[in-house]
Write an enzyme that holds these catalytic residues in place. Structure first.
Site, PDB file in Angstrom:
ATOM      1  N   HIS A   1      11.645  44.983 -50.865  1.00  0.00           N
ATOM      2  CA  HIS A   1      11.122  43.892 -50.027  1.00  0.00           C
ATOM      3  C   HIS A   1      12.175  42.791 -49.953  1.00  0.00           C
ATOM      4  CE1 HIS A   1       7.389  41.220 -48.941  1.00  0.00           C
ATOM      5  NE2 HIS A   1       8.502  40.750 -48.370  1.00  0.00           N
TER       6      HIS A   1
ATOM      7  N   HIS B   1      14.246  40.578 -46.803  1.00  0.00           N
ATOM      8  CA  HIS B   1      14.575  40.292 -45.397  1.00  0.00           C
ATOM      9  C   HIS B   1      16.049  39.916 -45.364  1.00  0.00           C
ATOM     10  CE1 HIS B   1      10.234  39.996 -44.327  1.00  0.00           C
ATOM     11  NE2 HIS B   1      10.148  39.646 -45.605  1.00  0.00           N
TER      12      HIS B   1
ATOM     13  N   HIS C   1       3.421  43.468 -44.219  1.00  0.00           N
ATOM     14  CA  HIS C   1       3.033  42.333 -45.049  1.00  0.00           C
ATOM     15  C   HIS C   1       1.514  42.153 -44.907  1.00  0.00           C
ATOM     16  CE1 HIS C   1       7.277  41.514 -45.069  1.00  0.00           C
ATOM     17  NE2 HIS C   1       7.161  40.341 -45.647  1.00  0.00           N
TER      18      HIS C   1
ATOM     19  N   GLU D   1      -0.573  38.167 -48.318  1.00  0.00           N
ATOM     20  CA  GLU D   1       0.313  37.120 -48.864  1.00  0.00           C
ATOM     21  C   GLU D   1      -0.466  35.797 -48.754  1.00  0.00           C
ATOM     22  OE1 GLU D   1       3.863  36.422 -46.530  1.00  0.00           O
ATOM     23  OE2 GLU D   1       4.889  35.353 -48.162  1.00  0.00           O
TER      24      GLU D   1
ATOM     25  N   ASP E   1      12.376  39.064 -51.578  1.00  0.00           N
ATOM     26  CA  ASP E   1      11.881  38.561 -50.286  1.00  0.00           C
ATOM     27  C   ASP E   1      12.987  37.857 -49.491  1.00  0.00           C
ATOM     28  OD1 ASP E   1       9.941  38.307 -48.353  1.00  0.00           O
ATOM     29  OD2 ASP E   1       8.778  36.765 -49.365  1.00  0.00           O
ATOM     30  N   ASP E   2      13.187  36.568 -49.741  1.00  0.00           N
ATOM     31  CA  ASP E   2      14.207  35.772 -49.030  1.00  0.00           C
ATOM     32  C   ASP E   2      14.981  34.968 -50.072  1.00  0.00           C
ATOM     33  OD1 ASP E   2      13.227  36.142 -46.081  1.00  0.00           O
ATOM     34  OD2 ASP E   2      11.436  35.607 -47.215  1.00  0.00           O
TER      35      ASP E   2
HETATM   36  N1  ADE Z   1       9.631  36.804 -43.011  1.00  0.00           N
HETATM   37  C1  ADE Z   1      10.533  36.551 -43.956  1.00  0.00           C
HETATM   38  N2  ADE Z   1       9.944  36.345 -45.121  1.00  0.00           N
HETATM   39  C2  ADE Z   1       8.614  36.479 -44.945  1.00  0.00           C
HETATM   40  C3  ADE Z   1       7.464  36.400 -45.772  1.00  0.00           C
HETATM   41  N3  ADE Z   1       7.544  36.125 -47.072  1.00  0.00           N
HETATM   42  N4  ADE Z   1       6.259  36.583 -45.208  1.00  0.00           N
HETATM   43  C4  ADE Z   1       6.145  36.848 -43.900  1.00  0.00           C
HETATM   44  N5  ADE Z   1       7.191  36.936 -43.086  1.00  0.00           N
HETATM   45  C5  ADE Z   1       8.414  36.764 -43.593  1.00  0.00           C
HETATM   46 ZN    ZN Z   2       8.584  39.354 -46.894  1.00  0.00          ZN
END
Ligand code: ADE
Ligand code: ZN
Length: 354
Positions: free
Chosen positions: A34, A36, A214, A217, A295-296
């Site tokens: 996971h 991005h 997703h 969340e 994630d990011d």
């Molecule tokens: N795009 C990038 N990170 C995300 C996240 N945590 N949830 C939904 N969309 C995303």
């Molecule tokens: Zn994500």
């Protein structure tokens, strides 16, 4: 002290740093499921690409950028995330972005990555689908050859846009289907349930693509159910709020569904108030196939090992639980069984060799 009081006092004690557990995390082979790729854009690279491409950004310094990374929910973050993408214009930009991530992953003993990209975030700015794909894929191929990291590439549909837009994106991917392994669903969750994308996911499955989404969340447990029942996903990305529904938990556990949990992301997007509230340990206890991911990472303060360290300390995870999380990352991947078994053997070697 009474036995009960002593047990209570022990439970109250803050978790101690555990050097052997930390060393295990640093050495264990792992897969990241996971991530991005646009969320790995570090402020330094943001500045370098803005200068290279003559793109104006509303920040004077790297410090100012980092100070802006304070979010109270998913949408706060997404607004900055889409703004950051504006510096990504050429194939080389996407290469540099992806290569920088792979070097970080390599330092964290990541052996396999299944990364998301958001083509609509680029095509809507006039960047060609092929420019994005070529740059990311060239870096992934170099990563495989030079760093020994295998990969899968997952194209996400932005759920705040229409299903028609998602179909147009799938059409753009058609000439490149041998280079794209799956589709995902990301962006603003609440108000955009999986049911909105039922037809385009059915088409993606017909085309032989893997499917993930997703769900849970910020959105309710019903979105997780829809992702399973209507999109027929192979993984749930995040899945935190599934824990509110015991019948759903039972279903996820029975089916061995992989959940790609992102602890530091959850903290920074206020899905949880404290890292000790991360659902990772609870999910393992409930028999769910949890994994740990970043994630990011450029926005949330850490790559995969930082996520492992944060939850391991806050939840006082056992070494067996950490090994289980690493195993889950491979058995939950889209790798063929033979490759998964090889990675599990390598994990056993590292875990046994202490
Ligand atoms: N795009 C990038 N990170 C995300 C996240 N945590 N949830 C939904 N969309 C995303
Ligand atoms: Zn994500």
């Amino acid at each position: 002290m009474q036995a009960v009081d002593r047990a209570f006092a022990l439970r109250q004690r803050p978790p101690m740093p555990n050097p052997s557990r930390a060393a295990l995390i640093d050495r264990l082979p792992k897969a990241e499921l996971h991530l991005h790729i646009e969320g790995s854009l570090e402020p330094e690279l943001l500045f370098a690409l803005a200068a290279r491409n003559g793109v104006a950004i509303p920040f004077a310094s790297v410090e100012e950028v980092r100070a802006a990374y304070s979010f109270s929910n998913l949408q706060d973050f997404l607004d900055i995330y889409y703004q950051g993408m504006s510096v990504l214009l050429t194939e080389q930009d996407f290469y540099d972005l992806t290569w920088a991530y792979l070097e970080r992953a390599h330092a964290d003993t990541v052996r396999h990555v299944e990364i998301f990209f958001d083509p609509q975030g680029h095509t809507e700015r006039g960047v060609a689908f092929e420019t994005v794909l070529n740059g990311i894929e060239r870096a992934l191929k170099d990563g495989e050859a030079r760093l020994g990291i295998s990969y899968r590439l997952i194209m996400c549909f932005l759920r705040h846009l229409s299903e028609e837009d998602a179909f147009a994106t799938l059409d753009q991917a058609l000439p490149h289907l041998e280079r794209i392994h799956g589709v995902g669903l990301d962006s603003s969750e609440v108000g955009h349930p999986p049911s909105k994308f039922q037809r385009v996911f059915a088409r993606a499955r017909e085309l032989g693509l893997h499917v993930t989404a997703h769900a849970g969340e910020e959105g309710p447990p019903e979105y997780v159910r829809e992702a399973l029942d209507l999109l027929h996903v192979e993984r749930i990305d995040h899945g935190n709020r599934a824990l509110e529904d015991p019948a759903l938990v039972h279903h996820l556990a029975r089916d061995g569904m992989t959940l790609t949990v992102c602890p530091l992301s959850n903290l920074r997007l206020c899905v949880i108030k404290d890292i000790a509230e991360s659902p990772v340990r609870r999910m393992l206890e409930l028999g769910l196939k949890a994994t740990v991911n970043s994630d990011d990472p450029a926005y949330f303060g850490g790559y995969i090992n930082a996520n492992f360290h944060a939850v391991a300390e806050a939840l006082d995870l056992t070494e067996a639980e950490i090994v289980r999380l690493a195993e889950n990352s491979f058995t939950g991947s889209f790798l063929p069984m033979a490759d998964q078994i090889q990675h599990l053997a390598e994990i056993a070697e590292v875990a046994g060799d202490r």
